[in-house]
Design a protein around this motif. Structure first.
Motif, PDB file in Angstrom:
ATOM      1  N   ASN A 157      39.179  43.454  61.333  1.00  0.00           N
ATOM      2  CA  ASN A 157      40.018  43.735  60.381  1.00  0.00           C
ATOM      3  C   ASN A 157      39.434  43.914  58.902  1.00  0.00           C
ATOM      4  O   ASN A 157      40.242  43.928  57.962  1.00  0.00           O
ATOM      5  N   THR A 187      38.228  46.615  57.451  1.00  0.00           N
ATOM      6  CA  THR A 187      38.662  47.661  56.636  1.00  0.00           C
ATOM      7  C   THR A 187      39.972  47.594  56.005  1.00  0.00           C
ATOM      8  O   THR A 187      40.360  48.343  55.114  1.00  0.00           O
ATOM      9  N   GLU A 188      40.841  46.689  56.442  1.00  0.00           N
ATOM     10  CA  GLU A 188      42.011  46.270  55.753  1.00  0.00           C
ATOM     11  C   GLU A 188      41.817  45.535  54.465  1.00  0.00           C
ATOM     12  O   GLU A 188      42.531  45.548  53.461  1.00  0.00           O
ATOM     13  N   TYR A 189      40.725  44.743  54.436  1.00  0.00           N
ATOM     14  CA  TYR A 189      40.369  43.886  53.079  1.00  0.00           C
ATOM     15  C   TYR A 189      39.273  44.055  52.357  1.00  0.00           C
ATOM     16  O   TYR A 189      39.179  43.480  51.384  1.00  0.00           O
ATOM     17  N   LYS A 239      37.217  47.081  50.003  1.00  0.00           N
ATOM     18  CA  LYS A 239      37.682  48.333  49.212  1.00  0.00           C
ATOM     19  C   LYS A 239      36.266  49.178  49.266  1.00  0.00           C
ATOM     20  O   LYS A 239      36.389  50.579  49.034  1.00  0.00           O
ATOM     21  N   ASN A 284      39.148  43.704  48.353  1.00  0.00           N
ATOM     22  CA  ASN A 284      40.294  44.500  47.742  1.00  0.00           C
ATOM     23  C   ASN A 284      41.411  42.999  47.455  1.00  0.00           C
ATOM     24  O   ASN A 284      41.254  41.943  47.671  1.00  0.00           O
ATOM     25  N   ALA A 288      44.198  42.199  48.561  1.00  0.00           N
ATOM     26  CA  ALA A 288      44.619  41.631  49.892  1.00  0.00           C
ATOM     27  C   ALA A 288      43.589  40.678  50.374  1.00  0.00           C
ATOM     28  O   ALA A 288      43.811  39.699  51.033  1.00  0.00           O
ATOM     29  N   LYS A 290      43.649  36.832  51.099  1.00  0.00           N
ATOM     30  CA  LYS A 290      43.377  36.091  52.254  1.00  0.00           C
ATOM     31  C   LYS A 290      42.334  35.012  52.040  1.00  0.00           C
ATOM     32  O   LYS A 290      42.414  33.802  52.796  1.00  0.00           O
TER      33      LYS A 290
END
Length: 278
Positions: A236, A238-240, A242, A248, A250, A254
């Protein structure tokens, strides 16, 4: 933490409590923003949070002894910041000031703020110390451990243990929480990202740094929070992230949620051990 009766002290941390954080980018990025990790921690708990993270810093020091004339950036490594805060070494303050002078405009922008906070804060009023460094030490190829000297501050785990040990000696009533690095990608020469489980930068892969840091924290009986697998992992990331390393907003949220969960884990009766009988 244990009380004078030898039984664990269970506490819900929140408004009225004081949290001091050490680290690098996860806490230092966007310092004045609502999306800053330390500011999120304050918003989620109501606690007073002192942010003594330093951007671009490392957990491990370059040299065993603090000498700002040859390694000025060492003043921002974890052990020497703890030394500054506790006043344990009487030369740390002078070396810190010398290092700032030598670094000049290249010093991190928050350097004086951190210095003023650590030298002005009464650590006896601090309830919790949180330590979190990202994968920068891994990416820089810093050595990880020294079996002959477990508090060798030039090692990733050695600096972790030495800083914890110094805090425990000087302020045994402070709860200590170490957050592992979250996932970070390794970078190839062409700039492409690859798994940090397959690329070494002169020492070992990122997951080994985390495993060894867990062992250090376990030996010191402090809370260790796994972020590499339990929070932000390769699946996961790449979702969190930058980029290959920095969180980032988000991702910081988390991490903040995971930290608050760990902070008040033992406040939950389901997680409390039976009280020892006389």
């Amino acid at each position: 933490l244990f009380g004078p009766d030898g039984n664990p002290v269970y506490k819900e941390y929140g408004q009225g409590d004081t949290i001091l954080v050490f680290g690098n980018a996860p806490f230092a990025d966007d310092r004045s923003s609502d999306d800053n990790l330390a500011n999120m921690l304050h918003d989620m708990t109501g606690a007073t949070v002192y942010n003594c993270s330093v951007s671009g810093s490392y957990l491990a020091a370059e040299q065993l002894n603090l000498d700002a004339s040859t390694a000025p950036s060492d003043i921002f490594s974890f052990y020497w910041l703890v030394s500054l805060a506790t006043g344990f070494h009487d030369y740390t303050d002078a070396e810190f000031k010398k290092g700032l002078e030598l670094l000049g405009d290249s010093a991190p922008p928050e350097a004086m703020e951190v210095y003023n906070t650590l030298t002005g804060l009464d650590l006896s009023t601090v309830d919790v110390v949180v330590v979190m460094y990202d994968g920068s030490d891994y990416l820089a190829g810093h050595p990880m451990y020294n079996d002959e000297d477990y508090t060798d501050i030039t090692q990733f785990t050695g600096s972790t243990e030495a800083g914890i040990e110094l805090l425990q000696v000087c302020y045994p009533n402070i709860r200590i929480i170490v957050m592992s690095p979250p996932y970070a990608f390794a970078v190839e020469d062409d700039g492409s990202y690859v798994s940090s489980d397959i690329k070494r930068y002169g020492w070992d892969v990122l997951s080994t740094y985390v495993i060894k840091q867990y062992t250090s924290c376990s030996s010191k009986s402090v809370t260790y929070v796994d972020n590499l697998y339990g929070t932000i992992n390769e699946d996961n990331a790449t979702e969190y992230l930058k980029d290959n390393l920095h969180l980032n907003p988000a991702g910081r949220k988390k991490i903040a949620e995971r930290l608050v969960y760990a902070l008040n884990y033992y406040g939950n009766p389901e997680h409390q051990a039976p009280v020892a009988e006389e």
